[in-house]
Write a protein that holds these residues in place. Structure first.
Motif, PDB file in Angstrom:
ATOM      1  N   GLN A   1       4.442  -2.950  -4.352  1.00  0.00           N
ATOM      2  CA  GLN A   1       4.962  -2.111  -4.046  1.00  0.00           C
ATOM      3  C   GLN A   1       6.250  -1.910  -4.746  1.00  0.00           C
ATOM      4  O   GLN A   1       6.831  -0.528  -4.615  1.00  0.00           O
ATOM      5  CB  GLN A   1       5.153  -2.085  -2.535  1.00  0.00           C
ATOM      6  N   GLN A   2       7.041  -2.925  -4.894  1.00  0.00           N
ATOM      7  CA  GLN A   2       8.324  -2.697  -5.470  1.00  0.00           C
ATOM      8  C   GLN A   2       8.525  -2.125  -6.851  1.00  0.00           C
ATOM      9  O   GLN A   2       9.299  -1.321  -7.205  1.00  0.00           O
ATOM     10  CB  GLN A   2       9.103  -3.957  -5.495  1.00  0.00           C
ATOM     11  N   SER A   3       7.476  -2.449  -7.695  1.00  0.00           N
ATOM     12  CA  SER A   3       7.157  -1.938  -9.085  1.00  0.00           C
ATOM     13  C   SER A   3       6.796  -0.683  -9.273  1.00  0.00           C
ATOM     14  O   SER A   3       6.714   0.041 -10.292  1.00  0.00           O
ATOM     15  CB  SER A   3       6.587  -3.168  -9.825  1.00  0.00           C
ATOM     16  N   GLY A   4       5.937  -0.346  -8.170  1.00  0.00           N
ATOM     17  CA  GLY A   4       5.032   0.934  -8.084  1.00  0.00           C
ATOM     18  C   GLY A   4       3.818   0.812  -8.828  1.00  0.00           C
ATOM     19  O   GLY A   4       3.266   2.002  -9.151  1.00  0.00           O
ATOM     20  N   THR A   5       3.466  -0.297  -9.089  1.00  0.00           N
ATOM     21  CA  THR A   5       2.126  -0.400  -9.809  1.00  0.00           C
ATOM     22  C   THR A   5       1.057  -0.010  -8.846  1.00  0.00           C
ATOM     23  O   THR A   5       0.069   0.635  -9.287  1.00  0.00           O
ATOM     24  CB  THR A   5       2.052  -1.791 -10.234  1.00  0.00           C
ATOM     25  N   SER A   6       1.032  -0.378  -7.651  1.00  0.00           N
ATOM     26  CA  SER A   6      -0.007  -0.110  -6.679  1.00  0.00           C
ATOM     27  C   SER A   6       0.046   1.432  -6.522  1.00  0.00           C
ATOM     28  O   SER A   6       1.225   1.871  -5.979  1.00  0.00           O
ATOM     29  CB  SER A   6       0.183  -0.815  -5.263  1.00  0.00           C
ATOM     30  N   ARG A   7      -1.191   2.204  -6.458  1.00  0.00           N
ATOM     31  CA  ARG A   7      -1.073   3.525  -6.055  1.00  0.00           C
ATOM     32  C   ARG A   7      -1.268   3.900  -4.592  1.00  0.00           C
ATOM     33  O   ARG A   7      -1.307   4.938  -3.927  1.00  0.00           O
ATOM     34  CB  ARG A   7      -1.993   4.479  -6.790  1.00  0.00           C
ATOM     35  N   LEU A   8      -1.595   2.668  -3.873  1.00  0.00           N
ATOM     36  CA  LEU A   8      -1.564   2.552  -2.382  1.00  0.00           C
ATOM     37  C   LEU A   8      -0.401   2.389  -1.847  1.00  0.00           C
ATOM     38  O   LEU A   8      -0.282   1.245  -1.663  1.00  0.00           O
ATOM     39  CB  LEU A   8      -3.020   1.951  -1.988  1.00  0.00           C
ATOM     40  N   PRO A   9       0.289   3.215  -0.916  1.00  0.00           N
ATOM     41  CA  PRO A   9       1.275   2.769  -0.349  1.00  0.00           C
ATOM     42  C   PRO A   9       1.100   1.788   1.020  1.00  0.00           C
ATOM     43  O   PRO A   9       0.297   2.041   1.502  1.00  0.00           O
ATOM     44  CB  PRO A   9       1.965   4.233   0.344  1.00  0.00           C
ATOM     45  N   ALA A  10       1.780   0.618   1.181  1.00  0.00           N
ATOM     46  CA  ALA A  10       1.490  -0.132   1.919  1.00  0.00           C
ATOM     47  C   ALA A  10       1.667   0.442   3.600  1.00  0.00           C
ATOM     48  O   ALA A  10       0.699   0.263   4.308  1.00  0.00           O
ATOM     49  CB  ALA A  10       2.699  -1.369   2.107  1.00  0.00           C
ATOM     50  N   PRO A  11       2.633   1.432   3.634  1.00  0.00           N
ATOM     51  CA  PRO A  11       2.509   2.189   5.037  1.00  0.00           C
ATOM     52  C   PRO A  11       0.972   2.840   5.413  1.00  0.00           C
ATOM     53  O   PRO A  11       0.789   2.612   6.309  1.00  0.00           O
ATOM     54  CB  PRO A  11       3.684   2.886   5.103  1.00  0.00           C
ATOM     55  N   VAL A  12       0.570   3.350   4.424  1.00  0.00           N
ATOM     56  CA  VAL A  12      -0.498   4.099   4.619  1.00  0.00           C
ATOM     57  C   VAL A  12      -1.707   3.075   4.819  1.00  0.00           C
ATOM     58  O   VAL A  12      -2.432   3.173   5.637  1.00  0.00           O
ATOM     59  CB  VAL A  12      -0.848   5.026   3.396  1.00  0.00           C
ATOM     60  N   LEU A  13      -1.701   2.064   4.064  1.00  0.00           N
ATOM     61  CA  LEU A  13      -2.887   1.080   4.019  1.00  0.00           C
ATOM     62  C   LEU A  13      -2.562   0.460   5.421  1.00  0.00           C
ATOM     63  O   LEU A  13      -3.917   0.244   5.990  1.00  0.00           O
ATOM     64  CB  LEU A  13      -2.758   0.213   2.820  1.00  0.00           C
TER      65      LEU A  13
END
Length: 152
Positions: free
Chosen positions: A32-44
């Protein structure tokens, strides 16, 4: 029909637990900090929390047979579905990239370290499809039950 909805909801939840576990295990939270994941933690996590709350409401509905609870569960499922579609839309390009790139060593070198690969890229297609299909079936069964179609 309420029991059928309960069964599909539980099976859908199991698939969701597997996907969430895969995402966490593959470093989704760290990404989440690096922006690598395309799924935002709040959404997930919002998707997960609303689905879990809705399932609890549905279990209470099955026990109490109160129409208001059926409609509440259905109301909770609507944002769950919306968040699910948002995540699916963000996941599809990653799946397509993985499918077209293959597993060639050159691709691995271009990706760099394992941390550069989004965690959700490791989701099995069969689990994603089953989760989504069962979610749609659950939504329909809950709506039909809330409408009083098919008995309770």
């Amino acid at each position: 029909m309420d029991i059928a909805a309960l069964i599909t909801w539980v099976v859908t939840a199991l698939g969701g637990f597997y996907l969430l576990g895969t995402w966490i295990r593959r470093g989704g939270i760290r990404q989440q900090q690096s922006g690598t994941s395309r799924l935002p933690a709040p959404v997930l996590f919002g998707h997960f929390a609303l689905a879990a709350i809705g399932l609890i409401v549905w279990i209470i509905y099955v026990a109490a047979d109160t129409t208001a609870l059926a409609w509440t569960a259905f109301g909770l499922l609507l944002p769950v579905a919306l968040l699910g579609f948002v995540m699916l839309a963000r996941w599809i390009p990653l799946y397509r990239d993985r499918a077209t790139a293959g597993t060639a060593p050159a691709n691995a070198a271009a990706q760099g370290a394992e941390g550069a690969v989004p965690a959700e890229r490791h989701f099995p297609l069969a689990v994603v499809l089953a989760h989504g299909l069962l979610a749609v079936v659950t939504l329909i069964l809950v709506l039909l039950t809330a409408l009083g179609i098919g008995g309770s």
